[in-house]
Write a protein that holds these residues in place. Structure first.
Motif, short mmCIF file in Angstrom:
data_model
loop_
_atom_site.label_atom_id
_atom_site.label_comp_id
_atom_site.label_asym_id
_atom_site.label_seq_id
_atom_site.Cartn_x
_atom_site.Cartn_y
_atom_site.Cartn_z
N VAL A 90 25.11 21.82 8.77
CA VAL A 90 25.63 22.73 7.76
C VAL A 90 26.19 21.89 6.62
CG1 VAL A 90 26.13 24.59 9.37
CG2 VAL A 90 27.86 22.85 8.94
N SER A 91 26.28 22.50 5.42
CA SER A 91 26.71 21.72 4.26
C SER A 91 28.22 21.71 4.07
CB SER A 91 26.05 22.26 2.98
OG SER A 91 26.51 23.58 2.72
N GLY A 92 28.88 22.83 4.22
CA GLY A 92 30.34 22.87 4.07
C GLY A 92 30.81 22.46 2.69
N ALA A 93 30.09 22.88 1.65
CA ALA A 93 30.48 22.50 0.29
C ALA A 93 31.78 23.17 -0.11
CB ALA A 93 29.37 22.89 -0.68
N GLY A 94 32.57 22.45 -0.88
CA GLY A 94 33.84 22.99 -1.38
C GLY A 94 34.83 21.88 -1.67
N ALA A 95 35.77 22.17 -2.56
CA ALA A 95 36.79 21.19 -2.91
C ALA A 95 37.67 20.89 -1.70
CB ALA A 95 37.64 21.72 -4.06
N SER A 139 21.71 11.61 6.09
CA SER A 139 21.57 11.90 4.66
C SER A 139 21.99 10.67 3.88
CB SER A 139 22.49 13.08 4.27
OG SER A 139 22.60 13.22 2.87
N ILE A 140 21.50 10.56 2.65
CA ILE A 140 22.01 9.47 1.81
C ILE A 140 23.49 9.69 1.52
CG2 ILE A 140 19.79 8.90 0.78
CD1 ILE A 140 20.79 10.35 -1.80
N LEU A 141 23.98 10.92 1.71
CA LEU A 141 25.41 11.18 1.52
C LEU A 141 26.22 10.72 2.72
CD1 LEU A 141 25.39 14.61 -0.33
CD2 LEU A 141 25.62 12.31 -1.27
N GLY A 142 25.56 10.16 3.72
CA GLY A 142 26.28 9.42 4.76
C GLY A 142 26.43 7.96 4.40
N LEU A 143 25.77 7.56 3.29
CA LEU A 143 25.82 6.18 2.83
C LEU A 143 26.45 6.06 1.45
CD1 LEU A 143 22.14 5.34 3.87
CD2 LEU A 143 24.22 4.77 5.14
N ARG A 144 26.58 7.20 0.79
CA ARG A 144 27.15 7.26 -0.56
C ARG A 144 27.79 8.63 -0.71
NH1 ARG A 144 23.70 5.41 -5.89
NH2 ARG A 144 25.35 5.66 -7.45
N VAL A 145 28.75 8.79 -1.60
CA VAL A 145 29.47 10.06 -1.66
C VAL A 145 29.09 10.88 -2.88
CG1 VAL A 145 31.45 9.15 -0.40
CG2 VAL A 145 31.43 9.03 -2.89
N SER A 146 29.42 12.17 -2.80
CA SER A 146 29.24 13.10 -3.91
C SER A 146 30.41 14.07 -3.88
CB SER A 146 27.92 13.85 -3.76
OG SER A 146 27.71 14.73 -4.84
N GLY A 147 30.74 14.63 -5.01
CA GLY A 147 31.91 15.49 -5.11
C GLY A 147 31.79 16.79 -4.34
N LEU A 149 32.02 17.53 -1.27
CA LEU A 149 31.29 17.50 0.00
C LEU A 149 31.99 16.57 1.00
CD1 LEU A 149 27.61 17.38 -1.32
CD2 LEU A 149 28.59 19.20 0.08
N ALA A 150 33.31 16.62 1.02
CA ALA A 150 34.08 15.68 1.85
C ALA A 150 33.70 15.79 3.32
CB ALA A 150 35.57 15.91 1.67
N ALA A 151 33.65 17.01 3.84
CA ALA A 151 33.35 17.18 5.26
C ALA A 151 31.91 16.76 5.58
CB ALA A 151 33.58 18.64 5.67
N TYR A 152 31.00 17.14 4.69
CA TYR A 152 29.59 16.80 4.92
C TYR A 152 29.37 15.29 4.88
CZ TYR A 152 24.50 16.85 4.34
OH TYR A 152 23.15 16.64 4.50
N THR A 153 29.90 14.62 3.87
CA THR A 153 29.70 13.17 3.78
C THR A 153 30.34 12.45 4.96
OG1 THR A 153 31.63 12.95 2.33
CG2 THR A 153 29.50 13.20 1.26
#
Length: 248
Positions: A90-95, A139-147, A149-153
């Protein structure tokens, strides 16, 4: 290079739609007998039926990776799987400041703890059978971050490290554990966003200046699932159009 999977039994989690549905089709077309698992039984039943109509060996199973009893029920009484594609997520997007502890835990429970639970259950059978291949979809967001998406990364970074830890521990049993890290892949769900100005700007930051297609993941997936990667374990393969090597 022969990437056939004839005679192999494969389990794909999160196979109700998106990449999981696509991965199940890729494995089936390569000759594997595929079990499609997800919480939405009606969806995986429809996907499995479509594969059978195309002449492939496929079955559906209901499983919630975040529910230990659900995971145990799927594996109970089954012959060992040769291949596990640990895809449910799941993505869990949010601040982060707006995210509750329960929402954060929900993402971790599915993307990391759930992946571990399924991998452990699959590995128990693989050990008795003399080996197997586990492919964790990170995901590449396991190797780099994006805004936002704290829980997902965090979950995907944990999955990358879990991949390496399990690879080290289970190599003696002939079980290989590798991770596939997709970049931004075009799907019907995200097509609307990538048509916006923000989406187009994101595509412009990818060195290849395009989104990936689901088909771009096929060969890496089959490589890791098949015996052609017999000397690969603990590997992390990014398929991202060069996104990870783009400048900051």
């Amino acid at each position: 290079m022969d990437l056939r999977l004839d005679g192999k039994r494969a389990l794909v989690t999160g196979a109700s739609s998106g990449l999981g549905e696509h991965f199940a089709k890729v494995l089936a077309e390569a000759g594997a007998s595929v079990t499609l698992a997800a919480r939405r039984l009606d969806k995986v039943e429809a996907n499995a039926a479509a594969l059978r109509e195309a002449g492939h060996d496929a079955e559906a199973a209901e499983m919630d990776v975040a529910d230990a009893q659900s995971v145990a029920a799927l594996f109970a009484g089954r012959a060992p799987f040769d291949i596990l594609i640990n895809n449910a997520g799941v993505s869990g997007a949010g601040a982060a400041l707006s995210m509750t502890a329960e929402e954060f835990a929900g993402v971790i429970d599915t993307n990391l703890t759930g992946a571990f639970a399924v991998a452990r259950a699959a590995a128990a059978g693989m050990r008795e059978a003399g080996g197997g291949s586990i492919v964790n979809i990170a995901s590449i967001l396991g190797l780099r971050v994006s805004g936002h998406l704290a829980a997902y990364t965090a979950s995907k970074a944990g999955l990358v490290q879990l991949t390496k830890a399990l690879a080290l521990e289970w190599a003696r049993y002939g079980i290989r554990v590798n991770a596939l890290c997709p970049g931004y892949i075009e799907t019907p769900i995200n097509a609307g966003f990538f048509a916006t100005e923000a989406g187009k700007a994101l595509i412009g930051r990818i060195p290849q200046r395009r989104l990936g297609s689901q088909g771009d993941l096929d060969a890496p997936l089959l490589l890791l699932a098949s015996d052609r990667s017999a000397y690969m374990t603990g590997s992390v393969i990014a398929v991202d159009g060069g996104h990870l090597v783009s400048g900051l």
